[in-house]
Design an enzyme around this catalytic site. Structure first.
Site, PDB file in Angstrom:
ATOM      1  N   THR A  64      -9.298   8.806   4.313  1.00  0.00           N
ATOM      2  CA  THR A  64      -8.823   7.420   4.285  1.00  0.00           C
ATOM      3  C   THR A  64     -10.458   6.936   3.608  1.00  0.00           C
ATOM      4  O   THR A  64     -10.680   6.387   2.604  1.00  0.00           O
ATOM      5  CB  THR A  64      -8.924   6.577   4.806  1.00  0.00           C
ATOM      6  OG1 THR A  64      -7.895   6.586   5.989  1.00  0.00           O
ATOM      7  CG2 THR A  64      -8.926   4.982   4.621  1.00  0.00           C
TER       8      THR A  64
ATOM      9  N   LYS B  11       3.416  -2.222  11.259  1.00  0.00           N
ATOM     10  CA  LYS B  11       1.510  -1.880  12.047  1.00  0.00           C
ATOM     11  C   LYS B  11       2.326  -2.025  13.182  1.00  0.00           C
ATOM     12  O   LYS B  11       3.399  -3.348  13.662  1.00  0.00           O
ATOM     13  CB  LYS B  11       1.019  -2.846  11.610  1.00  0.00           C
ATOM     14  CG  LYS B  11      -0.187  -2.114  11.585  1.00  0.00           C
ATOM     15  CD  LYS B  11      -0.849  -1.135  10.900  1.00  0.00           C
ATOM     16  CE  LYS B  11      -2.602  -1.125  10.821  1.00  0.00           C
ATOM     17  NZ  LYS B  11      -2.885  -0.621  10.286  1.00  0.00           N
TER      18      LYS B  11
ATOM     19  N   LYS C  78       0.811  -0.856   0.138  1.00  0.00           N
ATOM     20  CA  LYS C  78       0.251   0.199  -0.093  1.00  0.00           C
ATOM     21  C   LYS C  78       1.089   0.804  -0.016  1.00  0.00           C
ATOM     22  O   LYS C  78       0.750   2.070  -0.828  1.00  0.00           O
ATOM     23  CB  LYS C  78      -1.174   0.312   1.498  1.00  0.00           C
ATOM     24  CG  LYS C  78      -2.059   1.050   1.373  1.00  0.00           C
ATOM     25  CD  LYS C  78      -2.830   1.338   2.847  1.00  0.00           C
ATOM     26  CE  LYS C  78      -3.088  -0.435   3.163  1.00  0.00           C
ATOM     27  NZ  LYS C  78      -4.199  -0.012   3.976  1.00  0.00           N
TER      28      LYS C  78
ATOM     29  N   SER D  65      -0.557  10.903   5.656  1.00  0.00           N
ATOM     30  CA  SER D  65       0.236  11.157   6.570  1.00  0.00           C
ATOM     31  C   SER D  65       1.595  11.025   6.604  1.00  0.00           C
ATOM     32  O   SER D  65       2.375  11.945   7.150  1.00  0.00           O
ATOM     33  CB  SER D  65       0.119   9.721   7.492  1.00  0.00           C
ATOM     34  OG  SER D  65      -1.092   9.156   8.474  1.00  0.00           O
TER      35      SER D  65
ATOM     36  N   ASP E  14      -5.245   3.338  13.692  1.00  0.00           N
ATOM     37  CA  ASP E  14      -5.692   2.333  12.907  1.00  0.00           C
ATOM     38  C   ASP E  14      -7.645   2.108  13.726  1.00  0.00           C
ATOM     39  O   ASP E  14      -8.443   3.092  14.776  1.00  0.00           O
ATOM     40  CB  ASP E  14      -5.360   1.235  13.166  1.00  0.00           C
ATOM     41  CG  ASP E  14      -5.537  -0.079  12.116  1.00  0.00           C
ATOM     42  OD1 ASP E  14      -5.700  -0.187  10.845  1.00  0.00           O
ATOM     43  OD2 ASP E  14      -6.519  -0.866  12.980  1.00  0.00           O
TER      44      ASP E  14
HETATM   45  P1  NDP Z   1     -12.680   2.895  14.056  1.00  0.00           P
HETATM   46  O1  NDP Z   1     -11.912   2.662  15.464  1.00  0.00           O
HETATM   47  O2  NDP Z   1     -12.760   4.158  13.890  1.00  0.00           O
HETATM   48  O3  NDP Z   1     -13.906   2.522  13.257  1.00  0.00           O
HETATM   49  C1  NDP Z   1     -14.398   0.463  13.690  1.00  0.00           C
HETATM   50  C2  NDP Z   1     -15.056   0.629  13.081  1.00  0.00           C
HETATM   51  O4  NDP Z   1     -15.917  -1.124  12.687  1.00  0.00           O
HETATM   52  C3  NDP Z   1     -16.620   0.469  14.343  1.00  0.00           C
HETATM   53  O5  NDP Z   1     -17.906   0.552  13.439  1.00  0.00           O
HETATM   54  C4  NDP Z   1     -16.203  -0.756  14.860  1.00  0.00           C
HETATM   55  O6  NDP Z   1     -17.495  -1.021  15.374  1.00  0.00           O
HETATM   56  C5  NDP Z   1     -15.753  -1.514  13.423  1.00  0.00           C
HETATM   57  N1  NDP Z   1     -16.090  -2.565  14.014  1.00  0.00           N
HETATM   58  C6  NDP Z   1     -14.429  -3.316  14.697  1.00  0.00           C
HETATM   59  N2  NDP Z   1     -14.184  -4.730  14.745  1.00  0.00           N
HETATM   60  C7  NDP Z   1     -14.932  -4.837  13.936  1.00  0.00           C
HETATM   61  C8  NDP Z   1     -14.825  -6.371  14.808  1.00  0.00           C
HETATM   62  N3  NDP Z   1     -14.693  -7.651  14.726  1.00  0.00           N
HETATM   63  N4  NDP Z   1     -16.528  -6.976  13.648  1.00  0.00           N
HETATM   64  C9  NDP Z   1     -17.525  -5.605  13.485  1.00  0.00           C
HETATM   65  N5  NDP Z   1     -17.715  -4.963  13.117  1.00  0.00           N
HETATM   66  C10 NDP Z   1     -16.167  -3.885  13.570  1.00  0.00           C
HETATM   67  O7  NDP Z   1     -11.769   2.419  12.575  1.00  0.00           O
HETATM   68  P2  NDP Z   1     -11.044   2.792  11.261  1.00  0.00           P
HETATM   69  O8  NDP Z   1     -12.052   3.067  10.709  1.00  0.00           O
HETATM   70  O9  NDP Z   1      -9.981   3.624  11.636  1.00  0.00           O
HETATM   71  O10 NDP Z   1     -10.907   1.402  10.446  1.00  0.00           O
HETATM   72  C11 NDP Z   1     -11.716   0.606  10.131  1.00  0.00           C
HETATM   73  C12 NDP Z   1     -10.875  -0.099   9.405  1.00  0.00           C
HETATM   74  O11 NDP Z   1     -10.546   0.483   7.933  1.00  0.00           O
HETATM   75  C13 NDP Z   1      -9.941  -1.121  10.044  1.00  0.00           C
HETATM   76  O12 NDP Z   1      -9.664  -2.329   8.453  1.00  0.00           O
HETATM   77  C14 NDP Z   1      -8.596  -0.193   9.733  1.00  0.00           C
HETATM   78  O13 NDP Z   1      -7.210  -1.056   9.273  1.00  0.00           O
HETATM   79  C15 NDP Z   1      -8.415   0.132   7.663  1.00  0.00           C
HETATM   80  N6  NDP Z   1      -7.739   1.356   7.278  1.00  0.00           N
HETATM   81  C16 NDP Z   1      -8.029   2.442   8.431  1.00  0.00           C
HETATM   82  C17 NDP Z   1      -7.573   3.304   8.177  1.00  0.00           C
HETATM   83  C18 NDP Z   1      -7.513   5.446   9.109  1.00  0.00           C
HETATM   84  O14 NDP Z   1      -6.859   6.145   8.061  1.00  0.00           O
HETATM   85  N7  NDP Z   1      -8.083   4.895  10.021  1.00  0.00           N
HETATM   86  C19 NDP Z   1      -6.283   3.903   6.439  1.00  0.00           C
HETATM   87  C20 NDP Z   1      -6.528   2.563   5.806  1.00  0.00           C
HETATM   88  C21 NDP Z   1      -7.339   1.429   6.660  1.00  0.00           C
HETATM   89  P3  NDP Z   1     -17.254  -1.013  17.207  1.00  0.00           P
HETATM   90  O15 NDP Z   1     -17.155   0.517  17.912  1.00  0.00           O
HETATM   91  O16 NDP Z   1     -18.638  -1.942  17.721  1.00  0.00           O
HETATM   92  O17 NDP Z   1     -15.825  -2.107  17.277  1.00  0.00           O
END
Ligand code: NDP
Length: 446
Positions: free
Chosen positions: A211, A127, A115, A378, A167
């Site tokens: 993102t 990571k 990436k 970033s 993350d």
């Molecule tokens: P957040 O913590 O802000 O949000 C995560 C969301 O996903 C929440 O709604 C959470 O629900 C839900 N979630 C997490 N784990 C689970 C699970 N096991 N089953 C169902 N729902 C789940 O994280 P981000 O938005 O930052 O990240 C989301 C994804 O994006 C991840 O895969 C991350 O690696 C990827 N990502 C993030 C980046 C970033 O800049 N933040 C960059 C690139 C990729 P709940 O609150 O109930 O746990």
């Protein structure tokens, strides 16, 4: 896999990393794409390039002791995997979630290598994270955990060495506490040591949005190849965190109706189109649950159990977590007429589901390309820190748009070059790999 070199490397990965199933999955997906590349480049095998690529340069595992609000001592386990520095300092987020283990951090670190290469911004892959769960913890507990976590992590990072970011479970609040502790330990205001900082103290405008915005920009460009756009699409986004919220915002801005989103407890459907202000109030201000949306909005319903992918849509943006979209979901999406699926999360689509979507002519944007906007911005934050400068929101968003367009085009051109037209998974893996491999070749056996 039909190439004996690739086969032997994969076998070694399975033997050497038992039980790390997400890591195996991520490696398999990349190696599968590389068969025509290693055939074109026999020199890679001579210098054991793939063997080196799948072995992290450094892995740190450490104890994080902290004291909760009742005076009880709590212990968590934390990781930082510094996977590959061929292109620049290690760069990749920190995840705080009870499911975190070594295999998950390694899969994320491995993905991050390619990436980051695709962004073209000179960053290596890494990571980290911990099995700490911020849900239900007080601000003071989160602060004490972050301070203890950074007390050890600080020995391993630095603006030219390794630059973590957020993350799952790590947003602006956690980055703030960690930066404060790093600054105290280093006795230096080394702004470029962490990204995702607050805008008033070294953060970049548009990083929070990057993102999700980047995901929609990438998807829009994929849609353009079929003379379509977001305008008029019916969209489902899983998750309701950082990535999901800003994907919803951008998709709405481009004329789509976003009808559903979720958290780990269930999903909400609002046929009127999601009210983003309400979601932000619940998730960003109150740190509440998505079920509260349905209580506040008569047009919405809350569903527990089942799958969010049962909600009919033409564009699906999985943006919660790994392996959240399986083959059954893929079949439902195709039956309901999905045109594009793009991964906001890392590896949210199971391999057979990805294959099914591609075989059925669905535009498929893999995470390492489609969600690269976060890490790209970033890297822009690091540039601003190095120059003690702050760019405007519009300038940063414009750079993000250029980067996402360029990632899209690089993936598409690489796929064409190897006679896999329209296969963004192949294009992303091969374009990212080639850049890293060439740098590793040039830098010798290290
Ligand atoms: P957040 O913590 O802000 O949000 C995560 C969301 O996903 C929440 O709604 C959470 O629900 C839900 N979630 C997490 N784990 C689970 C699970 N096991 N089953 C169902 N729902 C789940 O994280 P981000 O938005 O930052 O990240 C989301 C994804 O994006 C991840 O895969 C991350 O690696 C990827 N990502 C993030 C980046 C970033 O800049 N933040 C960059 C690139 C990729 P709940 O609150 O109930 O746990």
């Amino acid at each position: 896999m039909s190439n004996s070199y690739i086969d032997s490397v994969y076998e070694q990965v399975l033997t050497r990393n038992p039980g790390e199933k997400e890591f195996h999955q991520a490696v398999h997906e990349v190696l599968e794409s590389l068969e025509p590349v290693v055939e074109r480049h026999p020199e890679y095998e001579e210098v054991a390039l793939l063997e080196r690529l799948v072995e992290p340069e450094r892995q740190v595992i450490f104890r994080v002791p902290w004291v909760d609000d009742h005076g009880r001592v709590q212990i968590n386990r934390a990781y930082r995997v510094q996977f590959n520095s061929a292109l620049g300092p290690y760069k990749g987020g920190l995840r705080f979630h009870p499911s975190v283990n070594r295999g998950i951090i390694k899969f994320l670190g491995f993905e991050q290598i390619f990436k980051n290469a695709l962004t073209g911004l000179g960053i290596g892959g890494g990571k980290g994270g911990s099995d700490f769960d911020p849900h239900g913890k007080s601000d003071n507990e989160v602060m004490r955990f972050c301070q203890s976590f950074m007390t050890e992590l600080s020995r391993h990072i630095g603006e030219s060495t390794d630059v973590p970011a957020g993350d799952i479970g790590v947003g602006g609040r956690e980055i703030g506490y960690m930066f404060g502790q790093y600054k105290r330990l280093a006795n230096a205001y080394e702004a470029g040591v962490l990204t995702g900082k607050g805008v008033g103290w070294g953060g970049s405008l548009a990083r929070t949005e990057a993102t999700g915005y980047g995901l929609v920009m990438f998807t829009e460009r994929m849609l353009t190849t079929r003379q379509q756009s977001f305008d008029g699409q019916r969209v489902v986004v899983s998750g309701s965190g950082n990535v999901a919220i800003y994907a919803i915002q951008k998709a709405q801005e481009l004329g789509a109706t976003v009808v559903a989103c979720s958290d780990s407890a269930g999903y909400v459907v609002d046929e009127d189109g999601l009210d983003l202000d309400l979601i932000r109030e619940i998730k960003e201000l109150r740190r509440g649950r998505i079920s509260e949306y349905a209580s506040a909005k008569p047009s919405a319903r809350y569903v527990v159990g089942g799958s969010i992918w049962d909600v009919p849509c033409t564009v699906a943006l999985p943006s919660a977590t790994q392996n959240e979209l399986n083959l059954l979901d893929a079949k439902t999406l195709v039956k309901n007429g999905v045109v594009a699926v793009a991964e906001g999360a890392n590896m949210p689509t199971e391999p057979d589901a990805t294959d099914f979507l591609k075989e059925n002519g669905v535009l498929f944007g893999p995470g390492k390309a489609a969600n690269a906007g976060g890490v790209a911005t970033s890297a822009l934050e690091m540039q601003q820190n190095a120059r003690r400068d702050q760019w405007t929101f519009d300038h940063t968003a414009e750079r993000l748009q250029q980067i996402m367009d360029s990632i899209h085009d690089r993936c598409a051109e690489t796929a064409d070059d190897y006679d896999h037209p329209g296969d963004y998974v192949f294009g992303a893996n091969v374009a990212g790999f080639t850049q890293v491999a060439d740098a590793m070749l040039a830098q010798g056996i290290i």
